[in-house]
Design a protein around this motif. Structure first.
Motif, PDB file in Angstrom:
ATOM      1  N   UNK A  89       0.831  -1.207   0.000  1.00 28.35           N
ATOM      2  CA  UNK A  89       0.000   0.000   0.000  1.00 28.35           C
ATOM      3  C   UNK A  89       0.868   1.260   0.000  1.00 28.35           C
ATOM      4  N   UNK A  90       1.944   1.271   0.787  1.00 27.73           N
ATOM      5  CA  UNK A  90       2.847   2.430   0.784  1.00 27.73           C
ATOM      6  C   UNK A  90       3.460   2.630  -0.592  1.00 27.73           C
ATOM      7  N   UNK A  91       3.830   1.534  -1.243  1.00 26.78           N
ATOM      8  CA  UNK A  91       4.370   1.625  -2.604  1.00 26.78           C
ATOM      9  C   UNK A  91       3.320   2.177  -3.557  1.00 26.78           C
ATOM     10  N   UNK A  92       2.089   1.718  -3.403  1.00 22.82           N
ATOM     11  CA  UNK A  92       0.991   2.205  -4.247  1.00 22.82           C
ATOM     12  C   UNK A  92       0.738   3.700  -4.013  1.00 22.82           C
ATOM     13  N   UNK A  93       0.890   4.151  -2.769  1.00 19.07           N
ATOM     14  CA  UNK A  93       0.710   5.573  -2.481  1.00 19.07           C
ATOM     15  C   UNK A  93       1.770   6.431  -3.171  1.00 19.07           C
ATOM     16  N   UNK A  94       2.953   5.854  -3.403  1.00 18.12           N
ATOM     17  CA  UNK A  94       4.000   6.617  -4.062  1.00 18.12           C
ATOM     18  C   UNK A  94       5.318   6.672  -3.325  1.00 18.12           C
ATOM     19  N   UNK A 124      11.691   5.918   1.696  1.00 19.27           N
ATOM     20  CA  UNK A 124      12.186   7.285   1.573  1.00 19.27           C
ATOM     21  C   UNK A 124      11.142   8.253   2.124  1.00 19.27           C
ATOM     22  N   UNK A 125      11.428   8.851   3.291  1.00 14.22           N
ATOM     23  CA  UNK A 125      10.553   9.858   3.865  1.00 14.22           C
ATOM     24  C   UNK A 125       9.487   9.350   4.808  1.00 14.22           C
ATOM     25  N   UNK A 126       9.467   8.040   5.120  1.00 14.84           N
ATOM     26  CA  UNK A 126       8.393   7.522   5.972  1.00 14.84           C
ATOM     27  C   UNK A 126       8.851   6.290   6.740  1.00 14.84           C
ATOM     28  N   UNK A 127       8.273   6.106   7.926  1.00 12.88           N
ATOM     29  CA  UNK A 127       8.370   4.847   8.657  1.00 12.88           C
ATOM     30  C   UNK A 127       6.949   4.430   9.019  1.00 12.88           C
ATOM     31  N   UNK A 128       6.719   3.131   9.192  1.00 14.14           N
ATOM     32  CA  UNK A 128       5.378   2.643   9.473  1.00 14.14           C
ATOM     33  C   UNK A 128       5.423   1.521  10.489  1.00 14.14           C
ATOM     34  N   UNK A 129       4.394   1.484  11.327  1.00 10.88           N
ATOM     35  CA  UNK A 129       4.195   0.388  12.265  1.00 10.88           C
ATOM     36  C   UNK A 129       2.927  -0.350  11.873  1.00 10.88           C
ATOM     37  N   UNK A 130       2.981  -1.669  11.874  1.00  6.07           N
ATOM     38  CA  UNK A 130       1.853  -2.502  11.469  1.00  6.07           C
ATOM     39  C   UNK A 130       1.482  -3.397  12.639  1.00  6.07           C
ATOM     40  N   UNK A 131       0.271  -3.246  13.171  1.00  6.24           N
ATOM     41  CA  UNK A 131      -0.190  -4.036  14.322  1.00  6.24           C
ATOM     42  C   UNK A 131      -1.229  -5.043  13.840  1.00  6.24           C
ATOM     43  N   UNK A 132      -0.854  -6.329  13.906  1.00  6.09           N
ATOM     44  CA  UNK A 132      -1.754  -7.386  13.452  1.00  6.09           C
ATOM     45  C   UNK A 132      -2.411  -8.124  14.611  1.00  6.09           C
ATOM     46  N   UNK A 133      -2.294  -7.564  15.836  1.00  2.00           N
ATOM     47  CA  UNK A 133      -2.895  -8.217  16.993  1.00  2.00           C
ATOM     48  C   UNK A 133      -4.392  -7.931  17.038  1.00  2.00           C
ATOM     49  N   UNK A 134      -5.058  -8.504  18.049  1.00  2.00           N
ATOM     50  CA  UNK A 134      -6.502  -8.320  18.190  1.00  2.00           C
ATOM     51  C   UNK A 134      -6.857  -7.193  19.149  1.00  2.00           C
ATOM     52  N   UNK A 135      -5.879  -6.435  19.602  1.00  2.00           N
ATOM     53  CA  UNK A 135      -6.167  -5.306  20.498  1.00  2.00           C
ATOM     54  C   UNK A 135      -6.014  -3.999  19.730  1.00  2.00           C
ATOM     55  N   UNK A 136      -6.835  -3.001  20.036  1.00  2.00           N
ATOM     56  CA  UNK A 136      -6.665  -1.694  19.392  1.00  2.00           C
ATOM     57  C   UNK A 136      -5.322  -1.070  19.758  1.00  2.00           C
ATOM     58  N   UNK A 145      -3.518  11.581   2.763  1.00  2.00           N
ATOM     59  CA  UNK A 145      -2.446  10.771   2.202  1.00  2.00           C
ATOM     60  C   UNK A 145      -2.972   9.854   1.111  1.00  2.00           C
ATOM     61  N   UNK A 146      -4.135   9.256   1.347  1.00  2.00           N
ATOM     62  CA  UNK A 146      -4.699   8.344   0.338  1.00  2.00           C
ATOM     63  C   UNK A 146      -5.090   9.096  -0.936  1.00  2.00           C
ATOM     64  N   UNK A 147      -5.522  10.363  -0.788  1.00  2.00           N
ATOM     65  CA  UNK A 147      -5.948  11.123  -1.956  1.00  2.00           C
ATOM     66  C   UNK A 147      -4.773  11.636  -2.777  1.00  2.00           C
ATOM     67  N   UNK A 148      -3.770  12.186  -2.115  1.00  2.00           N
ATOM     68  CA  UNK A 148      -2.704  12.903  -2.837  1.00  2.00           C
ATOM     69  C   UNK A 148      -1.369  12.198  -2.823  1.00  2.00           C
ATOM     70  N   UNK A 149      -1.184  11.174  -1.945  1.00  2.00           N
ATOM     71  CA  UNK A 149       0.116  10.532  -1.845  1.00  2.00           C
ATOM     72  C   UNK A 149       1.087  11.384  -1.056  1.00  2.00           C
ATOM     73  N   UNK A 150       2.331  10.946  -0.918  1.00  2.00           N
ATOM     74  CA  UNK A 150       3.329  11.680  -0.121  1.00  2.00           C
ATOM     75  C   UNK A 150       3.731  12.995  -0.769  1.00  2.00           C
TER      76      UNK A 150
END
Length: 237
Positions: free
Chosen positions: A133-138, A158-170, A232-237
């Motif tokens: 998805x990040x690649x798709x955003x640009x 380049x320009x971003x870091x991301x955390x991905x939480x796949x657990x069952x807690x918010x 971010x989803x509309x315009x990308x980075x």
């Protein structure tokens, strides 16, 4: 960047803290002046005023409010780094400031093809889906480490870091703040992806810090959960 040795008073873990550098409107890099040898302070209660510190630009003398330096220890403790107070007298600018650079015109975004999700069956799949998805955003050069680091950063680009939480807690408030601090330290943006959503205080904090929040379903399709994610989803980075 200035480096400062920091020891967590809760778990005694040693860290090398790098001072975040911010661009002054005059164009010069500006950083909060750290107090070496002063004890760090665990943050147990937050107020808006305590989250900001006055910093003076050494080039033009401008005084602005910047985020107070903080460090998120892997034990879960958030530490406030002591800063020298700004002197009110005796300042001489190092050089006359020039005009700020003119902003470059923003070109119209090219239409993107439809996002092709990756079905999520494992925690690793969730990270891979977020990377797609990040690649798709640009974002360029999206990388996921083989082993998750102690900083809990799952993806870098380049320009971003991301955390991905796949657990069952918010996702909790502390997760948002730790991502924000990691992004500040490396002068990039931070993005959060979650399968279980976000706690109310975490969502509120992310909104105040303009951190994009996405929720993914098991098809691997991220859904924007706040205004920053919508933009971010509309315009990308």
């Amino acid at each position: 960047m200035e480096s400062l040795p920091v020891r967590c008073p809760v778990c005694s873990r040693d860290h090398a803290y790098l001072t975040p550098v911010y661009p002054c409107p005059c164009g010069s890099p500006t950083a909060p002046p750290l107090m070496r040898g002063a004890p760090v302070e665990p943050i147990t209660h937050r107020t808006w005023d305590d989250d900001w510190v006055s910093v003076r630009c050494h080039s033009c003398g401008r005084r602005d409010q910047w985020p107070y330096p903080e460090l998120c220890c892997p034990c879960g403790t958030v530490l406030r780094i002591p800063v020298r107070p700004v002197a009110t007298r005796g300042f001489t600018p190092s050089a006359p400031p020039g005009p700020p650079p003119a902003p470059l015109p923003r070109t119209a975004a090219q239409p993107r093809p439809a996002f092709q999700p990756l079905v999520i069956r494992t925690a690793r799949d969730a990270v891979s889906a977020a990377a797609l998805y990040l690649t798709w955003l640009g974002y360029r050069d999206v990388v996921q480490p083989e082993v998750r680091p102690t900083s809990r950063i799952d993806l870098r680009a380049a320009g971003v870091i991301a955390q991905v939480d796949s657990t069952t807690r918010p996702i909790a408030l502390r997760d948002v703040e730790c991502l924000w601090l990691n992004a500040l330290h490396t002068s990039v943006s931070g993005v959060l992806f979650s399968l279980a959503g976000y706690a109310d205080d975490a969502r509120s904090r992310a909104n105040g810090l303009s951190i994009p929040l996405f929720v993914m379903d098991l098809t691997g399709t991220p859904r924007p959960e706040n205004g920053a994610a919508d933009a971010l989803a509309r315009t990308g980075p």
